[in-house]
Scaffold this active site. Structure first.
Site, mmCIF file in Angstrom:
data_model
loop_
_atom_site.group_PDB
_atom_site.id
_atom_site.type_symbol
_atom_site.label_atom_id
_atom_site.label_comp_id
_atom_site.label_asym_id
_atom_site.label_seq_id
_atom_site.Cartn_x
_atom_site.Cartn_y
_atom_site.Cartn_z
ATOM 1 N N LYS A 1 -6.330 -6.670 -4.005
ATOM 2 C CA LYS A 1 -6.402 -6.999 -5.609
ATOM 3 C C LYS A 1 -5.080 -8.254 -6.285
ATOM 4 C CE LYS A 1 -6.919 -3.256 -9.013
ATOM 5 N NZ LYS A 1 -5.826 -2.249 -10.101
HETATM 6 C C1 E4P Z 1 -7.132 -0.915 -13.135
HETATM 7 O O1 E4P Z 1 -7.583 -1.525 -11.815
HETATM 8 C C2 E4P Z 1 -5.755 -0.773 -13.677
HETATM 9 O O2 E4P Z 1 -5.044 0.022 -12.484
HETATM 10 C C3 E4P Z 1 -5.837 0.759 -14.087
HETATM 11 O O3 E4P Z 1 -7.533 0.403 -15.033
HETATM 12 C C4 E4P Z 1 -4.892 0.332 -15.444
HETATM 13 O O4 E4P Z 1 -5.183 1.398 -16.632
HETATM 14 P P1 E4P Z 1 -3.865 2.008 -17.800
HETATM 15 O O5 E4P Z 1 -4.794 0.036 -18.442
HETATM 16 O O6 E4P Z 1 -4.560 2.381 -18.123
HETATM 17 O O7 E4P Z 1 -2.800 1.720 -17.207
#
Ligand code: E4P
Length: 221
Positions: free
Chosen positions: A83
């Site tokens: 990522k």
């Molecule tokens: C995605 O990969 C992120 O880890 C995640 O969906 C973020 O979600 P949040 O905005 O609820 O922290």
């Protein structure tokens, strides 16, 4: 639409995997920090529970650092997706890692233009954050619809991973919009099961069955 769990908690992952509906996992540095175990160790444990793409995020912010870290993280397991944030350096790292055959999740996407950059850089998937846009009073799901349309226009191979999904309705709307993947907290996956008519219907079926067979007088012709 594939279902990914957005958690680094092993207990939640074991429960979700046991249901047979979890196709992969997304983590981020905040989710890893919550578990209190170093990233590589925790991600290796996750790979032993869920057999599917597992996103592990780099914490370097410069191009060279992200590429170096991305290559190391990719060695943890063949299912790792690296990522990288949707910054200039992140997109450059995405392009380099993708050319090496390492799948990249371009994360923290908040606009269709950023999603176009991710596709151009050969990302395996892009992660538009729905809930965080909703938090600002915007319609996060409109971003999913826009990106799906733009990618379809040009036949981009990059998958749309609807992220920051906060409710069962978000999951359904992401599927309606055509997202390839939806990543959700364990709580949201669990909530998808709930319907009072399912509980009421099952209760009635079991009562009717018991009345007919278990409570019938024995020896009846
Ligand atoms: C995605 O990969 C992120 O880890 C995640 O969906 C973020 O979600 P949040 O905005 O609820 O922290």
């Amino acid at each position: 639409m594939k279902f990914f769990l957005d958690t680094a908690n092993l207990e939640e992952l074991r429960k979700g995997a046991a249901w047979g509906v979890v196709d992969g996992v997304t983590t981020n540095p905040s989710l890893i920090a919550k578990e209190g175990v170093p990233m590589r160790e925790q991600v290796a444990a996750i790979c032993s529970i869920v057999n599917g793409p597992i996103s592990a995020e780099v914490v370097a912010t410069d191009f060279e650092g992200m590429v170096k870290e991305g290559r190391e993280v990719a060695k943890i397991h063949p299912n790792i997706v690296v990522k990288c944030p949707l910054t200039r350096a992140g997109i450059q790292a995405c392009s380099t890692l993708s050319k090496d055959g390492i799948p990249v999740n371009a994360t923290l996407c908040f606009s269709p233009g950023q999603a176009l950059l991710a596709a151009k850089a050969g990302a395996w998937c892009v992660s538009p954050f729905v809930g965080r846009l909703d938090d600002l009073g915007l319609e996060g799901m409109a971003l999913i619809r826009d990106i799906c349309r733009i990618y379809a226009n040009y036949g981009f191979k990059t998958q749309v991973l609807a992220a920051s999904l906060r409710s069962p309705l978000h999951v359904v709307q992401a599927a309606e919009a055509g997202a390839h993947i939806g990543t959700m907290p364990f709580k949201v996956l669990d909530q998808l099961f709930n319907h009072p008519l399912t509980d009421k219907g099952l209760d009635q079926f079991l009562k009717d069955y018991a009345r007919a067979f278990q409570e019938a007088p024995t020896g009846r012709e």
